[in-house]
Design a protein around this motif. Structure first.
Motif, PDB file in Angstrom:
ATOM      1  N   SER A 242       0.769  -1.128   0.058  1.00 25.67           N
ATOM      2  CA  SER A 242       0.056  -0.059   0.180  1.00 25.67           C
ATOM      3  C   SER A 242       0.882   1.304  -0.154  1.00 25.67           C
ATOM      4  O   SER A 242       0.358   2.394  -0.316  1.00 25.67           O
ATOM      5  N   TYR A 243       2.132   1.408   0.352  1.00 25.71           N
ATOM      6  CA  TYR A 243       3.002   2.508   0.394  1.00 25.71           C
ATOM      7  C   TYR A 243       3.914   2.561  -0.862  1.00 25.71           C
ATOM      8  O   TYR A 243       4.560   3.516  -1.000  1.00 25.71           O
ATOM      9  N   SER A 244       3.625   1.729  -1.683  1.00 25.94           N
ATOM     10  CA  SER A 244       4.315   1.558  -2.803  1.00 25.94           C
ATOM     11  C   SER A 244       3.629   2.715  -3.806  1.00 25.94           C
ATOM     12  O   SER A 244       2.510   3.130  -3.829  1.00 25.94           O
ATOM     13  N   GLY A 245       4.697   3.719  -4.348  1.00 21.76           N
ATOM     14  CA  GLY A 245       4.013   4.688  -5.381  1.00 21.76           C
ATOM     15  C   GLY A 245       5.179   5.103  -6.304  1.00 21.76           C
ATOM     16  O   GLY A 245       6.508   4.509  -6.332  1.00 21.76           O
ATOM     17  N   GLN A 246       4.837   6.023  -7.211  1.00 16.64           N
ATOM     18  CA  GLN A 246       5.669   6.562  -8.128  1.00 16.64           C
ATOM     19  C   GLN A 246       6.423   7.896  -7.576  1.00 16.64           C
ATOM     20  O   GLN A 246       5.845   8.676  -6.973  1.00 16.64           O
ATOM     21  N   SER A 247       7.852   7.790  -7.410  1.00 13.84           N
ATOM     22  CA  SER A 247       8.650   9.195  -7.279  1.00 13.84           C
ATOM     23  C   SER A 247       9.928   9.241  -8.078  1.00 13.84           C
ATOM     24  O   SER A 247      10.470   8.166  -8.811  1.00 13.84           O
ATOM     25  N   SER A 248      10.319  10.397  -8.450  1.00 12.77           N
ATOM     26  CA  SER A 248      11.234  10.713  -9.483  1.00 12.77           C
ATOM     27  C   SER A 248      11.953  12.016  -8.663  1.00 12.77           C
ATOM     28  O   SER A 248      11.475  12.866  -8.107  1.00 12.77           O
ATOM     29  N   THR A 249      13.108  12.265  -9.113  1.00 11.66           N
ATOM     30  CA  THR A 249      13.976  13.456  -8.757  1.00 11.66           C
ATOM     31  C   THR A 249      14.522  14.366 -10.100  1.00 11.66           C
ATOM     32  O   THR A 249      15.298  13.314 -10.872  1.00 11.66           O
ATOM     33  N   MET A 250      14.512  15.491 -10.072  1.00  5.52           N
ATOM     34  CA  MET A 250      14.807  16.191 -11.079  1.00  5.52           C
ATOM     35  C   MET A 250      16.078  16.787 -10.582  1.00  5.52           C
ATOM     36  O   MET A 250      16.138  17.538  -9.543  1.00  5.52           O
ATOM     37  N   VAL A 251      17.074  16.947 -11.538  1.00  2.00           N
ATOM     38  CA  VAL A 251      18.316  17.608 -11.014  1.00  2.00           C
ATOM     39  C   VAL A 251      18.715  18.776 -12.431  1.00  2.00           C
ATOM     40  O   VAL A 251      18.662  18.362 -13.620  1.00  2.00           O
ATOM     41  N   SER A 252      19.101  19.893 -11.810  1.00  2.00           N
ATOM     42  CA  SER A 252      19.085  21.156 -12.846  1.00  2.00           C
ATOM     43  C   SER A 252      20.477  21.593 -12.501  1.00  2.00           C
ATOM     44  O   SER A 252      20.865  21.702 -11.397  1.00  2.00           O
ATOM     45  N   THR A 253      21.290  21.731 -13.643  1.00  3.82           N
ATOM     46  CA  THR A 253      22.609  22.321 -13.360  1.00  3.82           C
ATOM     47  C   THR A 253      22.722  23.405 -14.424  1.00  3.82           C
ATOM     48  O   THR A 253      22.288  23.617 -15.526  1.00  3.82           O
ATOM     49  N   VAL A 254      23.392  24.525 -13.834  1.00  2.00           N
ATOM     50  CA  VAL A 254      23.542  25.990 -14.399  1.00  2.00           C
ATOM     51  C   VAL A 254      25.195  25.959 -14.284  1.00  2.00           C
ATOM     52  O   VAL A 254      25.727  26.055 -13.320  1.00  2.00           O
ATOM     53  N   ALA A 255      25.996  26.491 -15.347  1.00  2.00           N
ATOM     54  CA  ALA A 255      27.592  26.796 -15.474  1.00  2.00           C
ATOM     55  C   ALA A 255      27.480  27.896 -16.193  1.00  2.00           C
ATOM     56  O   ALA A 255      27.016  28.208 -17.249  1.00  2.00           O
ATOM     57  N   VAL A 256      28.165  28.834 -15.574  1.00  2.00           N
ATOM     58  CA  VAL A 256      28.569  30.227 -16.047  1.00  2.00           C
ATOM     59  C   VAL A 256      30.040  30.222 -16.274  1.00  2.00           C
ATOM     60  O   VAL A 256      30.759  30.283 -15.202  1.00  2.00           O
ATOM     61  N   ASN A 257      30.630  30.668 -17.315  1.00  2.00           N
ATOM     62  CA  ASN A 257      31.972  30.900 -17.609  1.00  2.00           C
ATOM     63  C   ASN A 257      32.243  32.412 -18.279  1.00  2.00           C
ATOM     64  O   ASN A 257      31.823  32.533 -19.422  1.00  2.00           O
ATOM     65  N   ALA A 258      32.861  33.302 -17.355  1.00  2.00           N
ATOM     66  CA  ALA A 258      32.863  34.637 -17.735  1.00  2.00           C
ATOM     67  C   ALA A 258      34.350  34.958 -17.918  1.00  2.00           C
ATOM     68  O   ALA A 258      35.081  34.482 -16.763  1.00  2.00           O
ATOM     69  N   GLN A 259      35.064  35.339 -18.887  1.00  3.39           N
ATOM     70  CA  GLN A 259      36.287  35.831 -19.197  1.00  3.39           C
ATOM     71  C   GLN A 259      36.489  37.377 -19.683  1.00  3.39           C
ATOM     72  O   GLN A 259      35.752  37.976 -20.461  1.00  3.39           O
ATOM     73  N   ASN A 260      37.444  37.958 -19.000  1.00  6.79           N
ATOM     74  CA  ASN A 260      37.896  39.397 -19.078  1.00  6.79           C
ATOM     75  C   ASN A 260      39.350  39.320 -19.892  1.00  6.79           C
ATOM     76  O   ASN A 260      40.270  38.759 -18.969  1.00  6.79           O
ATOM     77  N   GLU A 261      39.761  40.078 -21.005  1.00  8.72           N
ATOM     78  CA  GLU A 261      41.095  39.894 -21.234  1.00  8.72           C
ATOM     79  C   GLU A 261      41.205  41.295 -21.940  1.00  8.72           C
ATOM     80  O   GLU A 261      40.553  41.869 -22.663  1.00  8.72           O
TER      81      GLU A 261
END
Length: 324
Positions: A242-261
């Motif tokens: 009776s405790y069984s159910g559907q579950s899922s985990t969402m993973v979000s990744t944000v990468a920022v690369n800033a360069q000044n020359e």
């Protein structure tokens, strides 16, 4: 069932419907720990600071001073070379204009005369170097006893036996004068030819400065979303189906690369081109008549006196026709 249905998929359901976020003990600040440092100020963009950096470099480089040093250095080098040339020639004229005794005393040493005599007559004369004992200086000596060479007559010692006293006291002074006279005659001939000097005909001086400034700002943002795969045993199970159910985990990744020359560069260039020409400056433009006469007297080419010009004989006037 209603209770299970209302709490399905939750391990610790919230009380009274309150949504309280979970917080671990590691997140709590320790007692007596310093407060977190404020975030550092963001770095300005290179395109905003490149103009200020280029202006500062322009102010640091003294381009007018660089051009002035280039012109003054070239001019001073030319003038110094001309002055040294004139001084050397005037010293040469002054040396040739001296008497033979003065020139010999200043320019020919006794050891030079000894070397000349030993080299000129190696079969009869030898040069003895100082031995650190009784002989403290170089000395001339005959190679054998009883020598009476014929060349002694050139020095006014004809008919006498060659000895150390004769070589050192009577022959050596005359050899010094002879060597000094030969050198003075050679220098006098060179002086009579005039001074060969180097003169700048034309030229050019080029200088330039080049500044280069470049700036680049780049930023790249990467965003990714993914689902965590479901495990074999559901994490919400409690030993009953009776405790069984559907579950899922969402993973979000944000990468920022800033360069000044930014890049600032300055190049200084200097170039000097001079065209030289050689010319002869006559002695008459550097010395007076008295010194010229002394130089001519010491020069072998000018010793012979110029023959006196024969007086011109006037031609008889033609007799006019019909005259008495």
């Amino acid at each position: 069932m209603s209770e299970h249905n209302g709490t399905r998929g939750r391990i610790f359901p919230p009380r009274n419907g309150a949504q309280t976020p979970a917080r671990s003990l590691a997140d709590a600040p320790a007692a007596g720990a310093p407060a977190a440092a404020p975030a550092a100020a963001p770095k300005p963009q290179a395109t905003e600071t490149i103009a200020r950096r280029a202006g500062a470099m322009v102010n640091e480089i003294d381009f007018p001073g660089f051009v002035a040093q280039l012109v003054h250095g070239t001019f001073d080098a030319i003038v110094d070379a001309s002055i040294r040339q004139m001084e050397s020639y005037s010293s040469l004229v002054a040396a040739v204009a001296k008497t033979l005794d003065q020139f010999t005393e200043e320019n020919v040493s006794p050891n030079q005369a000894r070397d000349w005599l030993a080299t000129r007559y190696p079969g009869e004369v030898q040069l003895l170097l100082p031995d650190g004992g009784e002989r403290t200086e170089a000395q001339l000596a005959p190679r054998a006893e009883g020598l009476m060479p014929a060349w002694l007559s050139e020095y006014g010692v004809d008919g006498e036996e060659l000895s150390t006293e004769v070589l050192e006291q009577r022959v050596l002074p005359q050899v010094r004068l002879k060597v000094g006279g030969e050198r003075q005659q050679l220098l006098a001939t060179m002086v009579m030819l005039g001074m060969n000097r180097v003169v700048v005909r034309d030229g050019s001086i080029t200088s330039k400065v080049m500044f280069r400034a470049a700036a680049q700002d780049s930023a790249k943002v990467g965003y990714a979303v993914g689902a965590d795969p479901q495990s074999v045993n559901n994490w919400g199970e409690r030993g009953a189906l009776s405790y069984s159910g559907q579950s899922s985990t969402m993973v979000s990744t944000v990468a920022v690369n800033a360069q000044n020359e930014s890049n600032v560069r300055a190049d200084l260039f200097g170039e000097v081109k001079l065209n030289f020409v050689s010319e002869t400056l006559p002695l008459e433009r550097l010395a007076d008549a008295a010194k010229i006469a002394l130089v001519q007297r010491h020069s072998p080419a000018m010793r012979a006196a110029a023959p006196a010009a024969a007086p011109a004989i006037a031609a008889p006037a033609p007799t006019p026709e019909g005259g008495a």
